[in-house]
Write a protein that holds these residues in place. Sequence first.
Motif, PDB file in Angstrom:
ATOM      1  N   LEU A  36     -23.747-105.946  13.767  1.00 31.29           N
ATOM      2  CA  LEU A  36     -24.199-104.945  12.804  1.00 31.29           C
ATOM      3  C   LEU A  36     -25.220-105.546  11.832  1.00 31.29           C
ATOM      4  CD1 LEU A  36     -21.964-103.214  14.063  1.00 31.29           C
ATOM      5  CD2 LEU A  36     -21.452-102.383  11.810  1.00 31.29           C
ATOM      6  N   ALA A  37     -24.970-106.797  11.436  1.00 28.14           N
ATOM      7  CA  ALA A  37     -25.914-107.455  10.519  1.00 28.14           C
ATOM      8  C   ALA A  37     -27.249-107.677  11.233  1.00 28.14           C
ATOM      9  CB  ALA A  37     -25.333-108.779  10.051  1.00 28.14           C
ATOM     10  N   LYS A  38     -27.172-108.145  12.469  1.00 29.88           N
ATOM     11  CA  LYS A  38     -28.406-108.450  13.206  1.00 29.88           C
ATOM     12  C   LYS A  38     -29.232-107.178  13.434  1.00 29.88           C
ATOM     13  CE  LYS A  38     -31.364-110.245  15.922  1.00 29.88           C
ATOM     14  NZ  LYS A  38     -32.460-111.036  15.435  1.00 29.88           N
ATOM     15  N   LEU A  39     -28.549-106.113  13.792  1.00 27.66           N
ATOM     16  CA  LEU A  39     -29.265-104.866  14.073  1.00 27.66           C
ATOM     17  C   LEU A  39     -29.551-104.095  12.779  1.00 27.66           C
ATOM     18  CD1 LEU A  39     -27.346-103.618  17.247  1.00 27.66           C
ATOM     19  CD2 LEU A  39     -29.436-104.963  17.160  1.00 27.66           C
ATOM     20  N   GLN A  99     -35.102-102.228  26.802  1.00 28.42           N
ATOM     21  CA  GLN A  99     -35.191-103.674  26.521  1.00 28.42           C
ATOM     22  C   GLN A  99     -34.286-103.982  25.335  1.00 28.42           C
ATOM     23  OE1 GLN A  99     -36.987-105.548  28.428  1.00 28.42           O
ATOM     24  NE2 GLN A  99     -38.775-104.429  29.169  1.00 28.42           N
ATOM     25  N   PRO A 100     -33.014-104.254  25.611  1.00 28.44           N
ATOM     26  CA  PRO A 100     -32.101-104.471  24.478  1.00 28.44           C
ATOM     27  C   PRO A 100     -32.322-105.822  23.810  1.00 28.44           C
ATOM     28  CG  PRO A 100     -30.961-104.805  26.553  1.00 28.44           C
ATOM     29  CD  PRO A 100     -32.349-104.387  26.903  1.00 28.44           C
ATOM     30  N   GLU A 101     -31.936-105.886  22.541  1.00 30.72           N
ATOM     31  CA  GLU A 101     -31.931-107.171  21.831  1.00 30.72           C
ATOM     32  C   GLU A 101     -30.937-108.096  22.538  1.00 30.72           C
ATOM     33  OE1 GLU A 101     -33.291-107.943  18.803  1.00 30.72           O
ATOM     34  OE2 GLU A 101     -33.962-106.006  18.039  1.00 30.72           O
ATOM     35  N   PRO A 102     -31.245-109.395  22.644  1.00 29.34           N
ATOM     36  CA  PRO A 102     -30.305-110.321  23.304  1.00 29.34           C
ATOM     37  C   PRO A 102     -28.918-110.309  22.657  1.00 29.34           C
ATOM     38  CG  PRO A 102     -32.379-111.433  22.743  1.00 29.34           C
ATOM     39  CD  PRO A 102     -32.472-110.055  22.190  1.00 29.34           C
ATOM     40  N   GLU A 103     -28.859-110.116  21.340  1.00 31.20           N
ATOM     41  CA  GLU A 103     -27.552-110.117  20.642  1.00 31.20           C
ATOM     42  C   GLU A 103     -26.688-108.955  21.115  1.00 31.20           C
ATOM     43  OE1 GLU A 103     -30.409-110.435  19.140  1.00 31.20           O
ATOM     44  OE2 GLU A 103     -30.284-112.452  18.293  1.00 31.20           O
ATOM     45  N   LEU A 104     -27.382-107.853  21.410  1.00 29.17           N
ATOM     46  CA  LEU A 104     -26.675-106.658  21.867  1.00 29.17           C
ATOM     47  C   LEU A 104     -26.058-106.912  23.258  1.00 29.17           C
ATOM     48  CD1 LEU A 104     -28.327-103.231  21.335  1.00 29.17           C
ATOM     49  CD2 LEU A 104     -27.071-103.673  23.400  1.00 29.17           C
ATOM     50  N   VAL A 105     -26.860-107.555  24.118  1.00 29.05           N
ATOM     51  CA  VAL A 105     -26.373-107.871  25.471  1.00 29.05           C
ATOM     52  C   VAL A 105     -25.196-108.834  25.379  1.00 29.05           C
ATOM     53  CG1 VAL A 105     -27.000-108.933  27.680  1.00 29.05           C
ATOM     54  CG2 VAL A 105     -28.674-107.513  26.457  1.00 29.05           C
TER      55      VAL A 105
END
Length: 427
Positions: free
Chosen positions: A327-330, A210-216
Amino acid sequence: MADTARLQIGDQSVELPIVEGSEDEKALDISALRSETGHITLDQGYGNTGSWQSGITFIDGDKGILRYRGYGIEDLSEHSNFIETSYLLIWGELPTAAQLEEFSDLLTKHQMLREGLKHHFNLFPPNSPPMAVLSSVLNALSCYYPELLEIEDDEMFTEAAARIMAKVRTIAAYSYRQQLGHHIEYPHPNKKYAENFLHLMFSQPYNEFQPEPELVKALDLIFLLHADHEQNCSTSTVRMVGSSEANLFSSVAAGVCALWGPLHGGANIAVVDMLEKIREENLSVSSFVDQVKNKKAGIRLMGFGHRVYKNFDPRATIIKKSCEEVLAKLDIDDPLLDIAKELETVALEDEYFIQRKLYPNVDFYSGVILRALGIPKAMFTVIFAIGRMPGWIAQWYEESKATKISRPRQIYTGPVLRTYQPVEERP
Ligand code: CMC
């Protein structure tokens, strides 16, 4: 404006028509040069050669402009997504809502692989390069769809294009799982393109990824930014192979092979190798740049320079911003990003790079962002290939409307006529 140019060779003179593109690019049409003068042109690396007239992608390398079918890359990056942009590239216009839904449904329908095809993956030895697997299995699709080997109309083209677009992601992910000796995960019917790829790569039967939406979103953006780039090495390969009327599956498989090299798609791996080396060997950025500049070690600053962009690569600007955001979000603090930024600053102020107009290209930051997304390094160029697929497909189809096989000439520099000597008479 003159519509011909005159070329004088000794006392021979020939008129060359000037061809103009829709963005005022100009070319000399030399198609009658050889028959009229006995001369050909020589342009190693094709830096001055227009191999085709094309209505798909426009680049102005001095101004840092990249447009797909007239739409700026910045506009598409902000408002579109990979699948809609793929439709645009392949069919020339942005889709209506109904067309987009139909296209997405077609991709979902074709995303599975035939069971027989899956056995191919087991035949590759462990740790096979995923680009080799991708190219081989894409080519093997030719064996499963004999009815699509000769494309006669738009409908057949749509069937072949949708199969490749849908399956390339499945094949790519399977090549990774096979390397690990893991089970093969089926594509998910309800996940969108980039998310489904991550699912195919990382889900387990007991634990759906279940990836973070930002990653997708970041992965989708990477696909979109790579979607086409006019007549680069791999696209020219696809068109060259297609010009012999080879089928679409084999032509894009050839594109994968051309993309593999470190001067082209393989640069995204080479960049991370370079950053890791600087870090592991505790090199200062300036000493590494000095090594590049003295050329003795044959080291290039990977992710820098481009045959066409001589100002900046607009894809690099977009990807750098996305990289920082992800990178900031994660909440990832990747030392390689710091090294990359320092390298960029040092190189951009250095006379060597200024004089040669060398700027960061798309691959300078894509590796760092792919690392942050958890994509293994060996898969970086495969990601590029998935992204480039709509471009190759569109370029192949455009080329297929032409009637001429691509067949460059040469200036021969080998021995002149000699007579065969039996082995016992040879000195
Ligand atoms: N680092 C150091 N020097 C360089 C670099 C570099 N990355 N790129 C070019 N140069 C120098 C080169 O040594 C030459 O110097 P000189 O005039 O003293 O002989 C001059 O710049 C011109 O180089 P070139 O090889 O004639 O330029 P090109 O247009 O044929 O090559 C390139 C373009 C992309 C192959 C080259 O810039 C390069 O090797 N870059 C590193 C690999 C890379 O990042 N590739 C990804 C390209 S973008 C993604 C894609 O579309 O594939």
